[in-house]
Design a protein around this motif. Structure first.
Motif, mmCIF file in Angstrom:
data_model
loop_
_atom_site.group_PDB
_atom_site.id
_atom_site.type_symbol
_atom_site.label_atom_id
_atom_site.label_comp_id
_atom_site.label_asym_id
_atom_site.label_seq_id
_atom_site.Cartn_x
_atom_site.Cartn_y
_atom_site.Cartn_z
ATOM 1 N N ASN A 167 -24.599 -7.877 79.896
ATOM 2 C CA ASN A 167 -23.170 -7.615 79.791
ATOM 3 C C ASN A 167 -22.440 -8.172 81.004
ATOM 4 O O ASN A 167 -21.746 -7.482 81.744
ATOM 5 N N THR A 168 -22.621 -9.463 81.239
ATOM 6 C CA THR A 168 -21.959 -10.185 82.330
ATOM 7 C C THR A 168 -21.483 -11.525 81.785
ATOM 8 O O THR A 168 -21.993 -12.005 80.766
ATOM 9 N N PRO A 169 -20.520 -12.155 82.441
ATOM 10 C CA PRO A 169 -20.020 -13.445 81.945
ATOM 11 C C PRO A 169 -21.105 -14.501 81.778
ATOM 12 O O PRO A 169 -21.084 -15.288 80.836
ATOM 13 N N LEU A 170 -22.105 -14.511 82.697
ATOM 14 C CA LEU A 170 -23.152 -15.525 82.600
ATOM 15 C C LEU A 170 -24.032 -15.286 81.377
ATOM 16 O O LEU A 170 -24.304 -16.191 80.595
ATOM 17 N N PHE A 171 -24.460 -14.038 81.193
ATOM 18 C CA PHE A 171 -25.427 -13.764 80.144
ATOM 19 C C PHE A 171 -24.784 -13.465 78.793
ATOM 20 O O PHE A 171 -25.469 -13.432 77.775
ATOM 21 N N LEU A 172 -23.464 -13.234 78.742
ATOM 22 C CA LEU A 172 -22.798 -13.025 77.459
ATOM 23 C C LEU A 172 -22.484 -14.393 76.867
ATOM 24 O O LEU A 172 -21.354 -14.719 76.524
ATOM 25 N N SER A 173 -23.522 -15.194 76.811
ATOM 26 C CA SER A 173 -23.473 -16.533 76.228
ATOM 27 C C SER A 173 -24.912 -16.907 75.909
ATOM 28 O O SER A 173 -25.852 -16.295 76.406
ATOM 29 N N SER A 174 -25.084 -17.910 75.064
ATOM 30 C CA SER A 174 -26.445 -18.319 74.716
ATOM 31 C C SER A 174 -27.091 -19.009 75.905
ATOM 32 O O SER A 174 -26.451 -19.790 76.617
ATOM 33 N N LEU A 175 -28.371 -18.709 76.107
ATOM 34 C CA LEU A 175 -29.100 -19.265 77.243
ATOM 35 C C LEU A 175 -30.044 -20.361 76.764
ATOM 36 O O LEU A 175 -30.791 -20.166 75.802
ATOM 37 N N GLY A 176 -29.987 -21.506 77.425
ATOM 38 C CA GLY A 176 -30.823 -22.618 76.998
ATOM 39 C C GLY A 176 -30.487 -23.032 75.585
ATOM 40 O O GLY A 176 -29.328 -23.232 75.225
ATOM 41 N N SER A 177 -31.498 -23.113 74.735
ATOM 42 C CA SER A 177 -31.279 -23.506 73.336
ATOM 43 C C SER A 177 -30.636 -22.389 72.525
ATOM 44 O O SER A 177 -29.991 -22.640 71.505
ATOM 45 N N GLY A 178 -30.823 -21.142 72.962
ATOM 46 C CA GLY A 178 -30.336 -19.994 72.201
ATOM 47 C C GLY A 178 -31.213 -19.654 71.013
ATOM 48 O O GLY A 178 -30.983 -18.663 70.308
ATOM 49 N N LYS A 179 -32.259 -20.449 70.791
ATOM 50 C CA LYS A 179 -33.130 -20.250 69.626
ATOM 51 C C LYS A 179 -34.325 -19.355 69.937
ATOM 52 O O LYS A 179 -35.067 -18.973 69.031
ATOM 53 N N GLN A 180 -34.528 -19.035 71.210
ATOM 54 C CA GLN A 180 -35.644 -18.172 71.579
ATOM 55 C C GLN A 180 -35.400 -16.743 71.071
ATOM 56 O O GLN A 180 -34.270 -16.286 71.016
#
Length: 294
Positions: free
Chosen positions: A177-190
């Motif tokens: 629940n932070t600006p960095l992590f409230l987005s897809s990380l890397g491919s987002g497919k993991q």
């Protein structure tokens, strides 16, 4: 009513688990470096010491102790600490149980769903699958090996390979629940195998109260969420916008180093085995998050 010795009792899971066990009329005692309460007993891994009074008329040990996987960069020293905090502590418990000839009714241990390795595939891993071949799986392999040695004393062993624990009081959600992590990380497919903290604690309670609940189980739901779908659901429940752009893998590697692999990779884990003996209260992500935040 059982007498239970709990390691990691002051952590996220341990704190709620102690409360739940007491509500079920069990006697719970905590091993800690700095005893501050009547039900606390001292232990010290550096000197291989445990207050022997902790083992008086003991029925079960629940072993949750272990340094936080994602709390610090994985230097060589930190890697040693991550393993030792889990394995050396279990070995110390084993030595005392053996020396004092304590007839435990069960040894119940945490492990990690990353036993299967930090990889992203469409494979759904079951408890019968082989371990991975990276550092995060090595932690789990050694962790489980230290727990399984209690079987040599004819003590039943239960191991819960735990997914990402969802709680309102900290843990993974606090970081997500932070600006960095409230987005897809890397491919987002993991994939992100997950479990609500209430369900996890009830599993530990079941391991105490049900003599048939032994062996190794994946402690994660069958609701297989990718990083992208998880983040979108979290944003929906929080009523917060999700960043439309993925955070590149190299950025995370710069920020947290090698441990970035645990958020950049992830596979599905099957809950079929545990569902034969346990009914999840929260088996859909949205309803789990709504309970936590609403």
């Amino acid at each position: 009513m059982a007498k239970i010795l709990l390691t990691g009792g002051t952590g996220l899971v341990g704190t709620l688990l102690e409360k739940k066990l007491k509500e079920k009329n069990h006697d719970v005692y905590i091993l800690t470096r700095s005893p501050k309460k009547e039900n606390h007993f001292k232990w010290d891994l550096d000197t291989n010491y445990i207050d022997e009074k902790a083992f008086d008329k003991l029925d079960y040990i629940i072993h949750l102790a272990g340094a936080g996987i994602a709390d610090k960069r994985w230097t060589n020293q930190r890697k040693k600490e991550l393993i030792d905090s889990r394995v050396s502590s279990a070995n110390l418990l084993y030595n005392y149980i053996q020396k004092l000839n304590i007839p435990l009714q069960g040894f119940i241990s945490s492990s990690g769903i990353n036993f299967y390795g930090a990889v992203t595939t469409d494979k759904i891993y079951t408890e019968n699958d082989a371990p991975g071949n990276d550092f995060i799986s090595k932690i789990c392999i050694e962790w489980e090996k230290s727990a399984n040695q209690f079987s040599s004393l004819n003590i039943p062993v239960t191991i819960l390979r735990t997914g990402v624990v969802l709680s309102k009081n900290g843990g993974a959600l606090q970081k997500m629940n932070t600006p960095l992590f409230l987005s897809s990380l890397g491919s987002g497919k993991q994939f992100i195998p997950w479990i609500h903290i209430e369900d996890l604690c009830e599993m530990y309670c079941k391991a105490v109260e049900d003599s048939k609940f032994t062996g190794i189980y994946n402690a994660a739901t069958n609701d297989h969420q990718t990083n992208k779908s998880f983040t979108q659901t979290l944003g929906k429940v929080l009523k917060k916008p999700v960043t439309p752009f993925n955070v590149p893998a190299f950025v995370l590697k710069i920020i947290v180093g090698e441990l970035a692999i645990i958020v950049l990779q992830g596979s599905k884990a099957s809950a079929d085995k545990i569902e034969q003996q346990f009914t999840f209260k929260y088996n859909k992500l949205e309803e789990a998050l709504k309970e936590i935040y609403n």
